[in-house]
Design a protein around this motif. Structure first.
Motif: not given
Length: 192
Positions: A102-105, A133-145, A174-179
């Motif tokens: 299960r993923v969050r885009l 994921s614990l390691e990647h939990r803080p990533i909410k948007k493409v800009r966080d990468l 592009a961001g999560r809305k586009r995904a």
């Protein structure tokens, strides 16, 4: 309520061929199923074959090249190339072919791909964070990468396709809305 497979005594439950492609794309609002075909660190590219309900060795990457993250597809979608939408899944350790995650885009690397015959089609790569994921939990948007990570992913897909005689031309992420929009559009396309 989900149907249960109940085998008769002495029998084993068997899934029907193609069952992974028929999973819902978005079982919960803004949570998507990703079926892993190739785990992180693998030099082998596996491909799900819905007609037989199994994974086939599709090809091997050149020496020294490996998949940087788990790679798979969003079920119940159909993109312009006729396959389900591709997804890169960031999680703490590799899974295995057939694992449903299960993923969050968080975004998408939009791209066109040119095959050996010269035909160009849209072939985006969705970017998903595993909800466990614990390691990647803080990533909410493409800009966080990190921008370098996005560049490396784009380069991986350019070189991966070049080795197969194809051209992969990425555009800006592009961001999560586009995904999410892409998944919903491609899920609707599959039902037509």
């Amino acid at each position: 309520m989900r149907p249960q497979i109940s085998p008769q005594p002495g029998q084993h439950a068997e899934a029907s061929p193609g069952h992974l492609q028929r999973l819902p794309a978005e079982p919960r609002r803004r949570r998507f199923n990703a079926v892993i075909e190739t785990p992180k660190g693998s030099r082998n590219k596996f491909t799900y074959e819905p007609d037989i309900g199994a994974f086939r060795l599709g090809k091997q990457l050149p020496a020294g090249a490996v998949f940087p993250f788990d790679f798979g597809f969003i079920p119940s979608t159909r993109s312009a190339d006729g396959d389900p939408l591709d997804v890169v899944v960031l999680l703490d350790s590799p899974t295995f072919p057939g694992c449903v995650v299960r993923v969050r885009l968080v975004g998408v690397i939009e791209a066109t791909q040119t095959d050996r015959s010269g035909r160009r089609v849209a072939n985006p790569r969705l970017l998903g964070i595993a909800t466990k994921s614990l390691e990647h939990r803080p990533i909410k948007k493409v800009r966080d990468l990190p921008p370098q990570l996005l560049d490396e992913l784009a380069h991986f897909f350019v070189s991966y396709n070049a080795a197969a005689g194809k051209r992969f031309n990425p555009t800006a992420p592009a961001g999560r809305k586009r995904a999410r929009q892409l998944v919903r559009e491609m899920a609707a396309r599959r039902t037509r």
